[in-house]
Scaffold this active site. Structure first.
Site, PDB file in Angstrom:
ATOM      1  N   THR A   1       0.863  -1.191   0.000  1.00 58.51           N
ATOM      2  CA  THR A   1       0.000   0.000   0.000  1.00 58.51           C
ATOM      3  C   THR A   1       0.895   1.235   0.000  1.00 58.51           C
ATOM      4  O   THR A   1       2.055   1.139   0.383  1.00 58.51           O
ATOM      5  CB  THR A   1      -0.865  -0.062   1.280  1.00 58.51           C
ATOM      6  OG1 THR A   1      -1.874  -1.030   1.072  1.00 58.51           O
ATOM      7  CG2 THR A   1      -1.506   1.264   1.631  1.00 58.51           C
TER       8      THR A   1
ATOM      9  N   VAL B   1     -13.839  -3.078   2.953  1.00 58.05           N
ATOM     10  CA  VAL B   1     -13.177  -1.775   2.956  1.00 58.05           C
ATOM     11  C   VAL B   1     -12.141  -1.794   4.076  1.00 58.05           C
ATOM     12  O   VAL B   1     -12.447  -2.203   5.196  1.00 58.05           O
ATOM     13  CB  VAL B   1     -14.198  -0.640   3.179  1.00 58.05           C
ATOM     14  CG1 VAL B   1     -13.493   0.705   3.325  1.00 58.05           C
ATOM     15  CG2 VAL B   1     -15.198  -0.591   2.027  1.00 58.05           C
TER      16      VAL B   1
ATOM     17  N   ASP C   1      -8.617   0.160   6.147  1.00 62.87           N
ATOM     18  CA  ASP C   1      -8.410   1.365   6.956  1.00 62.87           C
ATOM     19  C   ASP C   1      -8.108   2.601   6.119  1.00 62.87           C
ATOM     20  O   ASP C   1      -8.369   3.729   6.538  1.00 62.87           O
ATOM     21  CB  ASP C   1      -7.232   1.133   7.919  1.00 62.87           C
ATOM     22  CG  ASP C   1      -5.943   0.765   7.164  1.00 62.87           C
ATOM     23  OD1 ASP C   1      -6.016  -0.038   6.212  1.00 62.87           O
ATOM     24  OD2 ASP C   1      -4.883   1.289   7.525  1.00 62.87           O
TER      25      ASP C   1
HETATM   26  N1  ASP Z   1      -3.958  -1.281   4.991  1.00 61.58           N
HETATM   27  C1  ASP Z   1      -4.328  -1.855   3.734  1.00 61.58           C
HETATM   28  C2  ASP Z   1      -5.707  -2.457   3.863  1.00 61.58           C
HETATM   29  O1  ASP Z   1      -5.953  -3.125   4.847  1.00 61.58           O
HETATM   30  C3  ASP Z   1      -3.380  -2.885   3.217  1.00 61.58           C
HETATM   31  C4  ASP Z   1      -1.916  -2.587   3.293  1.00 61.58           C
HETATM   32  O2  ASP Z   1      -1.498  -1.626   3.933  1.00 61.58           O
HETATM   33  O3  ASP Z   1      -1.126  -3.299   2.656  1.00 61.58           O
HETATM   34  O4  ASP Z   1      -6.478  -2.327   2.963  1.00 61.58           O
END
Ligand code: ASP
Length: 306
Positions: free
Chosen positions: A176, A204, A206
């Protein structure tokens, strides 16, 4: 004092040859943001830095987003201005190149904070965002492999087992992107993602939840990465800025936020980047890796790390 920090996601980078490429990606992104920051706008800096990462297929945002259990791309993004608490976000959007720019338009052109799914796509089209397919061959291949492993284990319905899966298949937590900047006046934070690999349809994370994965106010801003459910339950981005309000700098607050995540949900769950309104940057993680890069006054070259 001005500063910007970006991240390219918390998790485990299994293939070592990927590391220099990822470091180059966060370096390019921080420089794209820095250029805007020197013109004076943390808002433009965050948008440009995140766009640079969204456009880089190595990262799980925009082009190169991971796929859901049923093989779709559903992207989340948010942006927030610390001075006014203006915020905009999209959840489960598809068919656009830069979700962070759509999120900015939600903030600037509507009375709302978060648009989801079909409504978000419709809004993007009305604003002139063209149809775009963010699915790359590499992600399709990874999706096929990972799904096969799950099916072989009889675990297509792993809806209660995401945490176990992460231990076994660390690739479900993957790259991400986010950026936080301070332009001398205002802190701005932004985050963008395809979400967790093989997430449920409609899930969905965070990232677009204001206070969960993305937050900024007059004292600091934060962008989280990792298992989204953890950041949502701890309101982690907001909690991290509260630590700054109580007297910590961005680095101490980042570490405190990650300690919270570890205390409640264990290791291999979260990473965070922050900037406070004194221009300090901070970053922390309880995963093996979290690529990041930052620039502050007085630096000629970004500092990068993983
Ligand atoms: N935080 C992101 C989610 O849970 C995924 C990630 O940070 O890789 O959608």
């Amino acid at each position: 004092m001005v500063a910007i920090i970006v991240h390219g996601g918390a998790g485990t980078i299994k293939k070592k040859e990927r590391i220099p490429k990822v470091l180059n990606g966060v370096r390019e992104a921080v420089l794209a943001g820095w250029k805007e920051l020197k013109r004076g706008s943390a808002l433009d800096a965050v948008e440009e830095a995140v766009k640079s990462l969204e456009d880089n297929p190595l990262f799980n945002a925009g082009t190169g987003s991971v796929l859901t259990l049923d093989g779709r791309v559903e992207m989340d993004a948010a942006i927030m201005r610390g001075k006014t608490l203006d915020a905009g976000a999209v959840a489960g959007i598809w068919g656009v190149k830069n979700p962070i720019s759509v999120a900015r338009k939600v903030m600037e052109k509507t009375d709302h904070v978060l648009l989801s799914g079909e409504g978000a796509v419709k809004f993007a089209r009305l604003l002139g965002f063209e149809e775009y397919n963010p699915v790359t061959d590499e992600r399709l291949k990874q999706w096929g492999e990972l799904r096969k492993k799950l099916i072989e284990k009889g675990e297509t319905r792993h809806w209660k087992k995401l945490n176990e899966l992460i231990t076994e298949y660390p690739e479900v937590l993957r790259s991400t992107v986010g950026a936080v900047a301070f332009d001398g006046e205002e802190v701005v934070a932004g985050t963008s993602t395809g979400g967790v690999f093989l997430k449920m349809f409609g899930r969905v994370g965070d990232t677009p939840i204001i206070g969960g994965g993305t937050y900024a106010n007059e004292v600091a801003g934060a962008s989280c990465t990792g298992l989204g459910e953890v950041a949502i339950k701890l309101a982690l981005a907001k909690s991290a800025t509260d630590f700054v309000r109580l007297g910590m700098n961005a680095q101490a607050a980042s570490e405190a936020a990650i300690s919270l995540a570890t205390k409640y949900f264990g290791r291999d769950t979260m990473g965070i980047i922050m900037v406070d309104s004194h221009g300090n940057v901070g970053f922390a993680k309880n995963t093996k890796h979290m690529s990041h890069a930052f620039m502050k006054n007085g630096m000629n070259e970004p500092e990068v790390g993983v």
